[in-house]
Design an enzyme around this catalytic site. Structure first.
Site, mmCIF file in Angstrom:
data_model
loop_
_atom_site.group_PDB
_atom_site.id
_atom_site.type_symbol
_atom_site.label_atom_id
_atom_site.label_comp_id
_atom_site.label_asym_id
_atom_site.label_seq_id
_atom_site.Cartn_x
_atom_site.Cartn_y
_atom_site.Cartn_z
ATOM 1 N N CYS A 65 -3.548 -4.909 -2.062
ATOM 2 C CA CYS A 65 -3.795 -3.954 -3.040
ATOM 3 C C CYS A 65 -3.462 -4.350 -4.434
ATOM 4 O O CYS A 65 -4.009 -4.524 -5.418
ATOM 5 C CB CYS A 65 -3.665 -2.623 -2.835
ATOM 6 S SG CYS A 65 -4.497 -1.895 -1.328
ATOM 7 N N LYS A 97 5.127 -6.906 3.564
ATOM 8 C CA LYS A 97 6.162 -6.073 3.484
ATOM 9 C C LYS A 97 6.367 -5.476 4.847
ATOM 10 O O LYS A 97 5.884 -5.963 5.709
ATOM 11 C CB LYS A 97 5.833 -4.918 2.613
ATOM 12 C CG LYS A 97 4.505 -3.915 3.073
ATOM 13 C CD LYS A 97 4.004 -2.972 2.450
ATOM 14 C CE LYS A 97 4.554 -1.524 3.087
ATOM 15 N NZ LYS A 97 3.966 -0.303 2.609
#
Ligand code: NAD
Ligand code: UDX
Length: 472
Positions: free
Chosen positions: A283, A343
């Site tokens: 994103c 992440k």
């Protein structure tokens, strides 16, 4: 009082799948359509194709009750009142979002519309996509009174996607008339009226019957911009703290203390101020680029977004140079890489800084043994096992005989390593931590040379402090 709405969700990726099971969770009837047969087969058997907390249980709870999966779009469109479009909008040439998947889906939907439908943009799209979707429907011969187009951007984060969806900070609905806005209000009523949170099986989280989810209705253009500007602002926060980290490091200050001190100001807030190796994922990188492009199209030079991107790219180079500085030369060295996902708490490796750094180290002649709790299988598809890329079953076997450890993803377990065992496995007690998971003084006590981000490096007695380390 909330009513059951028939919903079709197109796309069963991170957003579509989460939205589909969560809509079923709050009581709606959902058909989720994907053109990837293998994915649909897995889903029909109750297997979640992605690693996401709570997803397997939710899927098991609602499969073939509240939610079904199919590749057949026609019957799904005929049966529903709202069609959520949740297909990918990757970065295209010149930074703009590639909307070809959205256009393909809209053209297909148009073939099956015989009664009023609300088409909902769930994918992240540039401003005026709403207009384009309407135009595309007209071009394919659908009468204007048979549909409306609404923007309902999604703010979930991977790793906490289900909780974010059911306990959102806000729900944004960009609608250009009351009829379509009302349908979206009905869909989210269990969350906005708080009835969902009274159910014994409701997923616990930030919202409650007394503090239900908030829904904001805006124009379609505003909603589209809210999504892009929110992601761009969060990316800006990360680049800002990374730039401060580089300054902090050069004056022997500590970025963790600085971020805490800044974050205590409630106007700033503590979140998204973790310095590291730069943001990644499917994103932020593409949305910052797309938003910059959108502004450019309107003749606005949104320079700060270009700086955000540049700082982010530079952050990876700085880390690479730290590895080189800690090891002197790279060719022939062996490194243990902890983390592959972009992440923690996800198996997603799209635009992962960890993968980019590993590739660069391999190009420089390093051989890597990597460990990640969830992302190894996906990484093998892009970095197949070879002499220079090996995979381990745990952090300690990755470290066996390695010259140093590099920490690339902020998985909680990497912050709780058995340091004695790690030290024993390594050839040299060196850790280069791109996620600041340990305190430098503690690492020095444990006998490590420890290099992190925005904080002074510390050196083990064995290694000694070099006279000068070149950081960039
Ligand atoms: P994804 O790639 O995981 O999933 C997209 C799915 O759409 C795939 O399963 C693909 O097979 C399917 N698809 C593509 N074309 C299709 C078609 N013609 N018919 C049926 N299915 C089709 O993508 P994602 O990460 O879920 O992202 C989707 C959108 O949501 C993007 O616009 C993204 O920017 C946005 N978004 C993503 C996140 C996130 O955390 N991943 C968060 C908020 C918003
Ligand atoms: C992001 C947005 O947060 C979410 O609202 C949107 O819907 C989709 O994009 P996501 O990509 O899942 O979510 O992850 P996020 O938690 O935002 O992290 C993005 C990247 O920034 C990761 O690489 C992460 O490691 C990095 N990051 C995040 C930092 O480097 N520092 C921080 O303080 C926070």
């Amino acid at each position: 009082m909330s009513r059951q709405v028939s919903i079709c969700v197109i796309g069963s990726g991170y957003v579509g799948l989460v939205a589909a099971v969560c809509f079923a969770e709050v009581g709606h009837k959902v058909i989720c359509v994907d053109n990837n047969e293998a994915k649909v087969n897995m889903l029909q058997q109750g297997i979640a194709p992605i690693y996401e907390e709570h997803l397997p249980e939710m899927l098991a709870r609602h499969l073939n009750k509240g939610v079904t999966f199919t590749t057949d779009l026609g019957p799904a469109i005929e049966a529903c009142e709202a069609v959520f479009i949740a297909v990918g909008t990757p970065q295209g040439s010149s930074g703009s979002a590639d909307l070809s998947y959205v256009e393909a889906v809209v053209s297909e939907i148009a073939r099956y519309v015989t009664s009023y439908k609300v088409l909902v943009e769930k994918s992240t799209v540039p401003v005026y996509t709403n207009e384009w979707v309407s135009r595309c429907m007209h071009r394919h011969g659908v009468e204007p009174e048979l549909f409306d187009v609404v923007s309902n951007p999604e703010f979930l984060r991977e790793g906490t996607a289900i909780e974010d969806f059911l306990h959102p900070d806000r729900i944004v609905v960009g609608a250009n008339n009351d009829r379509s806005a009302q349908l979206l209000r009905d869909i989210y009523a269990p969350l906005t009226e708080g009835t969902y949170y009274t159910q014994p099986e409701a997923l616990p989280g930030m919202c409650s019957p007394a503090n239900p989810a908030k829904l904001l209705v805006t124009s379609a253009q505003s909603a589209e911009i809210i999504k892009h500007s929110s992601n761009a602002f969060l990316a800006l926060k990360i680049s800002f703290i990374n730039a401060v980290a580089n300054l902090a490091e050069s004056v022997d200050a500590d970025i963790e203390d600085i971020a805490t001190g800044m974050g205590l100001d409630s106007r700033i807030g503590t979140r998204f101020l973790r310095a590291g190796i730069g943001y990644g994922g499917s994103c932020f990188p593409k949305d910052v680029a797309a938003f910059y492009w959108v502004a450019q199209q309107q003749g606005i030079d949104f320079q700060i977004l270009d700086e955000v991107r540049k700082i982010n790219a530079h952050q990876q180079e700085i880390f690479f140079n730290k590895v080189r500085a800690a090891l002197w030369t790279l060719r022939g060295k062996k490194l243990a890489a902890l983390g592959l996902a972009f992440k923690a708490d996800t198996d997603d490796i799209r635009d992962s800084p960890a993968i980019d750094i590993i590739r660069k180290l391999i190009d420089a002649g390093v051989s890597i043994t990597a460990y990640d709790p969830a992302a190894i299988e996906k990484t093998k598809a892009v970095l197949p096992p070879s002499d220079s890329m090996q995979y381990a079953e745990d952090p300690y076997s990755a470290a066996e005989g390695a010259d140093a450890v590099i920490i690339l993803t902020e998985w909680k377990e990497f912050g709780k390593l058995d340091l004695h065992r790690l030290n024993h496995a390594l050839k040299f007690p060196i850790i280069i931590d791109g996620r600041n998971l340990y305190k430098p003084a503690f690492m020095q006590e444990q006998g490590f040379t420890y290099v992190s981000v925005g904080r002074p490096a510390v050196y083990s007695a064995q290694q000694g402090k070099p006279r000068k380390i070149v950081l960039s």
